[in-house]
Write a protein that holds these residues in place. Structure first.
Motif, PDB file in Angstrom:
ATOM      1  N   GLN A  54       0.841  -1.206   0.000  1.00 38.26           N
ATOM      2  CA  GLN A  54       0.000   0.000   0.000  1.00 38.26           C
ATOM      3  C   GLN A  54       0.875   1.254   0.000  1.00 38.26           C
ATOM      4  OE1 GLN A  54      -3.868   0.830   2.393  1.00 38.26           O
ATOM      5  NE2 GLN A  54      -2.226   1.461   3.772  1.00 38.26           N
ATOM      6  N   GLN A  55       1.917   1.219   0.818  1.00 35.95           N
ATOM      7  CA  GLN A  55       2.816   2.375   0.931  1.00 35.95           C
ATOM      8  C   GLN A  55       3.552   2.639  -0.388  1.00 35.95           C
ATOM      9  OE1 GLN A  55       6.473   2.613   1.634  1.00 35.95           O
ATOM     10  NE2 GLN A  55       6.200   4.824   1.947  1.00 35.95           N
TER      11      GLN A  55
ATOM     12  N   ASN B 226      -4.582  -1.565  -5.099  1.00 43.00           N
ATOM     13  CA  ASN B 226      -5.387  -2.513  -4.320  1.00 43.00           C
ATOM     14  C   ASN B 226      -4.456  -3.616  -3.818  1.00 43.00           C
ATOM     15  OD1 ASN B 226      -5.050  -4.330  -6.673  1.00 43.00           O
ATOM     16  ND2 ASN B 226      -6.515  -2.928  -7.635  1.00 43.00           N
TER      17      ASN B 226
ATOM     18  N   LYS C 223      -8.550   0.328   9.879  1.00 43.30           N
ATOM     19  CA  LYS C 223      -8.542   1.572   9.097  1.00 43.30           C
ATOM     20  C   LYS C 223      -7.184   1.882   8.469  1.00 43.30           C
ATOM     21  CE  LYS C 223     -12.266   4.179  11.401  1.00 43.30           C
ATOM     22  NZ  LYS C 223     -13.262   3.254  11.003  1.00 43.30           N
ATOM     23  N   SER C 224      -6.127   1.177   8.887  1.00 38.49           N
ATOM     24  CA  SER C 224      -4.827   1.447   8.258  1.00 38.49           C
ATOM     25  C   SER C 224      -4.786   0.920   6.813  1.00 38.49           C
ATOM     26  CB  SER C 224      -3.673   0.879   9.077  1.00 38.49           C
ATOM     27  OG  SER C 224      -3.904  -0.447   9.379  1.00 38.49           O
ATOM     28  N   LEU C 225      -5.721   0.049   6.482  1.00 33.85           N
ATOM     29  CA  LEU C 225      -5.831  -0.439   5.112  1.00 33.85           C
ATOM     30  C   LEU C 225      -6.807   0.457   4.357  1.00 33.85           C
ATOM     31  CD1 LEU C 225      -5.087  -2.656   3.082  1.00 33.85           C
ATOM     32  CD2 LEU C 225      -6.947  -4.011   3.999  1.00 33.85           C
ATOM     33  N   LYS C 226      -6.280   1.186   3.377  1.00 31.87           N
ATOM     34  CA  LYS C 226      -7.110   2.213   2.719  1.00 31.87           C
ATOM     35  C   LYS C 226      -7.459   1.869   1.267  1.00 31.87           C
ATOM     36  CE  LYS C 226      -4.896   5.702   5.605  1.00 31.87           C
ATOM     37  NZ  LYS C 226      -5.734   5.324   6.734  1.00 31.87           N
ATOM     38  N   ILE C 227      -6.956   0.741   0.782  1.00 35.17           N
ATOM     39  CA  ILE C 227      -7.211   0.386  -0.632  1.00 35.17           C
ATOM     40  C   ILE C 227      -8.055  -0.898  -0.679  1.00 35.17           C
ATOM     41  CG2 ILE C 227      -5.235   1.572  -1.663  1.00 35.17           C
ATOM     42  CD1 ILE C 227      -3.598  -0.939  -1.352  1.00 35.17           C
TER      43      ILE C 227
ATOM     44  N   SER D 212     -13.568  -6.322  -1.436  1.00 39.87           N
ATOM     45  CA  SER D 212     -14.364  -5.385  -2.252  1.00 39.87           C
ATOM     46  C   SER D 212     -14.556  -5.892  -3.668  1.00 39.87           C
ATOM     47  CB  SER D 212     -13.658  -4.029  -2.330  1.00 39.87           C
ATOM     48  OG  SER D 212     -13.400  -3.544  -1.045  1.00 39.87           O
TER      49      SER D 212
ATOM     50  N   GLN E 238     -13.523  -0.249  -7.782  1.00 41.79           N
ATOM     51  CA  GLN E 238     -13.502  -0.071  -6.329  1.00 41.79           C
ATOM     52  C   GLN E 238     -14.268  -1.179  -5.619  1.00 41.79           C
ATOM     53  OE1 GLN E 238     -11.608   2.725  -4.998  1.00 41.79           O
ATOM     54  NE2 GLN E 238     -11.039   2.321  -7.125  1.00 41.79           N
TER      55      GLN E 238
END
Ligand code: SF4
Length: 207
Positions: free
Chosen positions: A95-96, A101, A123-127, A150, A200
């Motif tokens: 992610q960083q 995704n 919440k640290s996972l944003k994708i 998702s 998404q």
């Protein structure tokens, strides 16, 4: 939910083996084993985008098609055993690095660990999470991913039972995969894309 590995029925093979001591058709033990994690730029364009899809290949496979292009990983079980915490670190690292995704490839035999990781990351996972599967998934296990995954990306490999039996030793493949896809769609609903054309949420087929 903690999974009871002493009699595995995680996927439709229902091997009922004790994965803490041996392994079933998928070759997987009770700890996650991965072969590769990288930014994949050659998935479907709405998955890979510009930066790439944060792809994690799991070792082993519950379907083991004779024509598999990732034979070393799926059938020879190439890879390294890692902890759940390691897997969470790898996800955050991808992610960083700008992944659009997180794309779990051949995840059917590790569904419960995957669900645990996603919950732990919170919440640290944003994708978005992509579940990239051969479609040979059980409904009970897929339900563990409700609200966590998702995007479902099932590869539908066979229509005819004779073919699935011949090349994957799974004569019920189409029936199982059909029911799995219905459950996937129930969870995600219609596909949603962002302004850049990146998916998404939703269901995408590989055929
Ligand atoms: S996940 Fe592996 S051990 Fe468990 S039922 Fe499926 S193939 Fe068998």
């Amino acid at each position: 939910m903690e999974y009871n590995y002493s009699s595995c029925t995680m996927c439709p093979r229902t091997c009922m083996v004790d994965r803490t001591k041996s392994s079933g058709k998928c070759n997987a033990g009770s700890h996650v084993k991965i072969a590769k994690a990288f930014l994949h730029k050659w998935e479907e364009p709405c998955i890979s985008g510009v930066n790439g899809s944060g792809t994690i290949f799991f070792s082993g496979c519950n379907l083991k098609c004779v024509f598999c292009q990732n034979y070393k990983i799926s059938q020879e079980n190439f890879g390294k055993v890692i902890s759940t915490e390691d897997l969470e670190r790898i996800i955050l690292d991808l992610q960083q690095k700008g992944a659009h995704n997180i794309n779990f490839v051949s995840p059917s035999h590790y569904i419960y660990t995957i669900a645990e990781c996603i919950k732990n990351l919170g919440k640290s996972l944003k994708i978005p999470i992509v579940y990239n599967t051969n479609g040979y998934d059980s409904i009970g296990s897929l339900k563990q991913l409700e609200g966590l995954v998702s995007i479902y990306l099932p590869d539908i490999k066979y229509f005819r039972n004779e073919s699935s039996m011949k090349y994957s030793n799974a004569k019920d493949y189409f029936n199982i995969a059909t029911n799995a896809v219905i459950e996937m769609y129930r969870q995600t609903g219609k596909a949603v894309f962002n302004d850049d054309g990146m998916i998404q949420k939703g269901l995408l087929f590989g055929i």
